[in-house]
Design an enzyme around this catalytic site. Structure first.
Site, PDB file in Angstrom:
ATOM      1  N   ASN A  57       0.899  -1.332   0.172  1.00  0.00           N
ATOM      2  CA  ASN A  57      -0.104  -0.202  -0.114  1.00  0.00           C
ATOM      3  C   ASN A  57       0.939   1.210   0.180  1.00  0.00           C
ATOM      4  O   ASN A  57       0.506   2.405  -0.637  1.00  0.00           O
ATOM      5  CB  ASN A  57      -0.919   0.055   1.098  1.00  0.00           C
ATOM      6  N   LYS A  69      13.222  -6.359   0.688  1.00  0.00           N
ATOM      7  CA  LYS A  69      12.399  -7.065  -0.454  1.00  0.00           C
ATOM      8  C   LYS A  69      10.783  -6.401  -0.340  1.00  0.00           C
ATOM      9  O   LYS A  69      10.171  -6.178   0.434  1.00  0.00           O
ATOM     10  CB  LYS A  69      11.893  -8.422   0.197  1.00  0.00           C
ATOM     11  N   PRO A  70      11.004  -5.769  -1.723  1.00  0.00           N
ATOM     12  CA  PRO A  70       9.435  -4.961  -1.903  1.00  0.00           C
ATOM     13  C   PRO A  70       8.526  -6.413  -1.976  1.00  0.00           C
ATOM     14  O   PRO A  70       8.597  -7.122  -2.378  1.00  0.00           O
ATOM     15  CB  PRO A  70       9.730  -4.113  -2.981  1.00  0.00           C
ATOM     16  N   GLY A 112       2.665  -5.607   7.100  1.00  0.00           N
ATOM     17  CA  GLY A 112       1.918  -6.499   6.451  1.00  0.00           C
ATOM     18  C   GLY A 112       0.658  -7.006   7.525  1.00  0.00           C
ATOM     19  O   GLY A 112       0.376  -6.356   8.356  1.00  0.00           O
ATOM     20  N   SER A 113       0.144  -7.915   6.860  1.00  0.00           N
ATOM     21  CA  SER A 113      -1.203  -8.712   7.673  1.00  0.00           C
ATOM     22  C   SER A 113      -0.736  -9.281   8.780  1.00  0.00           C
ATOM     23  O   SER A 113       0.627  -9.570   9.022  1.00  0.00           O
ATOM     24  CB  SER A 113      -1.682  -9.504   6.849  1.00  0.00           C
ATOM     25  N   GLU A 118       4.569  -4.434  12.044  1.00  0.00           N
ATOM     26  CA  GLU A 118       3.554  -3.547  11.985  1.00  0.00           C
ATOM     27  C   GLU A 118       2.309  -4.146  11.345  1.00  0.00           C
ATOM     28  O   GLU A 118       2.419  -4.067   9.951  1.00  0.00           O
ATOM     29  CB  GLU A 118       3.820  -2.226  11.447  1.00  0.00           C
ATOM     30  N   LEU A 119       1.440  -4.649  11.871  1.00  0.00           N
ATOM     31  CA  LEU A 119       0.624  -5.572  11.279  1.00  0.00           C
ATOM     32  C   LEU A 119      -0.969  -4.967  11.063  1.00  0.00           C
ATOM     33  O   LEU A 119      -1.259  -3.740  11.376  1.00  0.00           O
ATOM     34  CB  LEU A 119       0.348  -6.803  12.117  1.00  0.00           C
ATOM     35  N   CYS A 171      -3.493   0.890   6.897  1.00  0.00           N
ATOM     36  CA  CYS A 171      -3.478   0.090   7.932  1.00  0.00           C
ATOM     37  C   CYS A 171      -4.437   0.870   9.140  1.00  0.00           C
ATOM     38  O   CYS A 171      -4.678   0.114  10.058  1.00  0.00           O
ATOM     39  CB  CYS A 171      -2.211  -0.272   8.538  1.00  0.00           C
ATOM     40  N   GLU A 190     -10.986  -7.295   9.033  1.00  0.00           N
ATOM     41  CA  GLU A 190     -10.255  -6.184   8.216  1.00  0.00           C
ATOM     42  C   GLU A 190     -10.584  -5.949   6.561  1.00  0.00           C
ATOM     43  O   GLU A 190     -10.540  -6.957   6.174  1.00  0.00           O
ATOM     44  CB  GLU A 190      -8.785  -6.057   8.381  1.00  0.00           C
TER      45      GLU A 190
END
Length: 487
Positions: free
Chosen positions: A157, A180-181, A233-234, A255-256, A289, A389
């Site tokens: 995002n 890593k993108p 990410g998730s 950071e989820l 997020c 979510e």
């Protein structure tokens, strides 16, 4: 809609100071979300190439750590200057690969510059501590030292801002990093490598490796040389990394996801709350997020609030994100399908579709990941749109009897990233600060993120955090020294 549909560009990745292709020549196609037509490719690197990047990071780290922090900061400033000079170029790439509007993309470039310059400015503020010893001719010191080799895993995002958010504090504190993108949005990361190269950053200090989770992501996470992993990410992805990193006791900064409630009490400024609720839901097509994921509005003002909100949502123009309209497409077909499924399930459970819920009309919307801004009313907290979510342009609204009910609904969740509260009652503000189980609380304030703040989650929404002095601190570990002299 994609002006580059017939001009597919290829972007190499960057390992040990060199632009490289995939070992076996394989590539990953990157599509413009507005029509799902490929506009670029990047290398699908192998596991051996990911290991090569780790090798380089390990070799270069001691010399990088030995540099004075202010010299390390100089490289970050050069990279930030290069990004500033190419602001428009990077913004356009962000639009093409992620789907956000041009205005939002320009803001993301600016945020990336801020993340790196803030970290550079922290170079002279990396501090240790001195404590009195219990014996004569002794000193007790606590030094802060880097972890060593780190790995950064980015979400789709904010493909550029997350690079700045991670490399800035990692590098200024003396760590090296393999980044890593996300598979969906690797183009700006590969283009960013040109800025790294132009800055003269020593080879191996920062590599950018594109590839799949299986070939690149998992090997980087599981390798014992990786001493810290920072991932956005998730929750599911974070849990998988947590398990994979356990064997090596790797330090984690995760950071989820979250499910931010937007609580509007009976004494709120309704007009300001409506505007904040709309912006915090539909920014970046709802793919933020800390977005407003659900509204809990007091029953006394629910009618007025909902009527004004629906009217405001109807004003959001959907269309070509390069033209700076109000909202672009979702990033991926799979993400959009998940959002559509959420709407269908919630309506079947008894909620009512007040607006949106479908693909916009027009030939320009026949392909791509388009959805009208959507509002669900007559919802309850046990419905799918409140439980899962959404991460898309859908806003469910439920009525509450008061703050205590909203607090109970919010704290019953197993995640806790952020929350919004609108009230003029100072007592309830303080009660929320003490009681809401989230990492961030916005009180009478719309969505934002100041670089000097701290971005973290509670419960399943993550470990560690980013931004500000505490974000810098996360890339350092403590070394205690008991030193005697005159012996």
């Amino acid at each position: 809609m994609n002006e580059f549909a017939n001009d597919i560009s290829h972007y190499p990745c960057f390992i040990n100071g060199q632009f490289v292709e995939a070992e076996h020549g394989q590539t990953i196609s990157v599509e413009f979300p507005g029509d799902n037509v490929t506009f670029a490719t990047v290398p699908a690197c192998s596991t051996s190439q990911a290991m090569e990047a780790l090798d380089a990071a390990e070799r270069s780290q001691p010399a990088w750590q030995a540099l004075p922090p202010i010299e390390r900061a100089g490289y970050l400033c050069k990279i930030a200057d290069g990004l500033r000079e190419q602001r428009d170029h990077f913004a356009r790439l962000l639009v093409l690969e992620q789907g956000k509007t041009l205005a939002e993309a320009l803001g993301e470039v600016d945020d990336t510059i801020r993340y790196m310059t803030y970290s550079a400015e922290a170079a002279r503020r990396i501090a240790g501590e001195i404590f009195p010893a219990d014996a004569p001719n002794e000193q007790l010191l606590i030094h802060r030292v880097p972890h060593g080799v780190t790995v950064g895993l980015c979400a789709f995002n904010y493909p550029l801002a997350l690079i700045g958010r991670k490399i800035g504090p990692a590098l200024v504190t003396g760590n090296t990093m393999v980044l890593k993108p996300h598979d969906l949005t690797p183009v700006t990361a590969c283009e960013f490598a040109k800025l790294i190269d132009a800055s003269g950053l020593p080879a191996g200090v920062l590599s950018i490796v594109t590839g799949t989770t299986g070939e690149v992501g998992i090997p980087l996470v599981e390798d014992p040389r990786t001493r810290l992993i920072t991932m956005t990410g998730s929750i599911a992805a974070g849990q998988a990394i947590y398990a994979s990193a356990a064997k090596n006791m790797t330090v984690l900064s995760l950071e989820l996801g979250g499910k931010a409630p937007f609580i509007v009490l009976e004494d709120a400024n309704v007009d300001k709350a409506v505007e904040a609720a709309v912006v915090a839901r539909f920014a970046n097509c709802g793919q933020v997020c800390i977005c407003n994921e659900s509204v809990l509005v007091h029953e006394k003002i629910a009618g007025e609030f909902t009527e004004k909100l629906i009217k405001r949502v109807a004003e959001i123009k959907v269309g070509d994100p390069m033209k700076n309209i109000g909202m672009g497409p979702s990033t991926s077909p799979a993400g959009l399908q998940r959002v559509n499924d959420t709407v269908e399930k919630t309506v079947a459970e008894g909620a009512r579709l007040a607006c949106g819920g479908r693909r916009p009309d027009g030939a320009e919307f026949e392909n791509g990941n388009w959805m009208e801004p959507t509002v669900l009313v007559d919802a309850t907290a046990d419905m799918t749109a409140f439980q899962q979510e959404i991460f898309g342009p859908v806003l469910p609204i439920a009525k509450i009897s008061g703050f205590e009910e909203a607090l109970a609904i919010s704290n019953a969740r197993n995640d806790g990233l952020s929350a919004y509260l609108w009230t003029q009652d100072y007592n309830r503000m303080m009660h929320a600060i003490q009681s809401l189980q989230t990492g961030t609380i916005f009180i009478n304030k719309g969505i934002c993120g100041y670089i000097q703040g701290y971005h973290n989650g509670h419960k399943l929404s993550g470990l560690g955090g980013e931004d500000g002095i505490h974000g810098i601190e996360g890339y350092l570990q403590k070394r205690t020294v008991y030193m005697a002299w005159d012996c």
